[in-house]
Motif scaffolding. Sequence first.
Motif, PDB file in Angstrom:
ATOM      1  N   MET A   1       0.819  -1.187   0.000  1.00  0.00           N
ATOM      2  CA  MET A   1       0.000   0.000   0.000  1.00  0.00           C
ATOM      3  C   MET A   1       0.866   1.256   0.000  1.00  0.00           C
ATOM      4  N   ILE A   2       1.963   1.213   0.696  1.00  0.00           N
ATOM      5  CA  ILE A   2       2.858   2.365   0.751  1.00  0.00           C
ATOM      6  C   ILE A   2       3.420   2.654  -0.636  1.00  0.00           C
ATOM      7  N   ALA A   3       3.794   1.595  -1.356  1.00  0.00           N
ATOM      8  CA  ALA A   3       4.351   1.775  -2.701  1.00  0.00           C
ATOM      9  C   ALA A   3       3.321   2.403  -3.632  1.00  0.00           C
ATOM     10  N   PHE A   4       2.078   1.958  -3.536  1.00  0.00           N
ATOM     11  CA  PHE A   4       1.020   2.530  -4.377  1.00  0.00           C
ATOM     12  C   PHE A   4       0.816   4.011  -4.069  1.00  0.00           C
ATOM     13  N   GLU A   5       0.846   4.353  -2.796  1.00  0.00           N
ATOM     14  CA  GLU A   5       0.662   5.753  -2.411  1.00  0.00           C
ATOM     15  C   GLU A   5       1.834   6.608  -2.887  1.00  0.00           C
ATOM     16  N   LEU A   6       3.047   6.100  -2.773  1.00  0.00           N
ATOM     17  CA  LEU A   6       4.215   6.821  -3.274  1.00  0.00           C
ATOM     18  C   LEU A   6       4.091   7.047  -4.782  1.00  0.00           C
ATOM     19  N   ALA A   7       3.690   5.993  -5.491  1.00  0.00           N
ATOM     20  CA  ALA A   7       3.529   6.113  -6.944  1.00  0.00           C
ATOM     21  C   ALA A   7       2.444   7.132  -7.293  1.00  0.00           C
TER      22      ALA A   7
ATOM     23  N   ARG B   1       1.479   9.724  -5.496  1.00  0.00           N
ATOM     24  CA  ARG B   1       1.917  11.080  -5.151  1.00  0.00           C
ATOM     25  C   ARG B   1       3.055  11.572  -6.036  1.00  0.00           C
ATOM     26  N   SER B   2       3.812  10.665  -6.608  1.00  0.00           N
ATOM     27  CA  SER B   2       4.996  11.036  -7.387  1.00  0.00           C
ATOM     28  C   SER B   2       4.914  10.485  -8.805  1.00  0.00           C
ATOM     29  N   ARG B   3       3.805  10.674  -9.454  1.00  0.00           N
ATOM     30  CA  ARG B   3       3.591  10.113 -10.790  1.00  0.00           C
ATOM     31  C   ARG B   3       4.695  10.493 -11.776  1.00  0.00           C
TER      32      ARG B   3
END
Length: 56
Positions: free
Chosen positions: A1-7, A9-11
């Motif tokens: 989930m953290i990786a998805f959120e990082l992705a 936020r930082s597209r």
Amino acid sequence: MIAFELARRSRERVAALVLLDSSHPDQLAHFAACASASQLAAEAEERREMADMDSA
């Protein structure tokens, strides 16, 4: 989930995500090999009880 959120936020900095499954095809056999003798004895007793119930 953290990786998805990082992705999310930082597209502009994330081109792709690689998701890995850490399980092994033989992991259940490896777990059984590592089980303690008391665990194995308890499981054998449970199987005997289930077999007795099935035959009754």
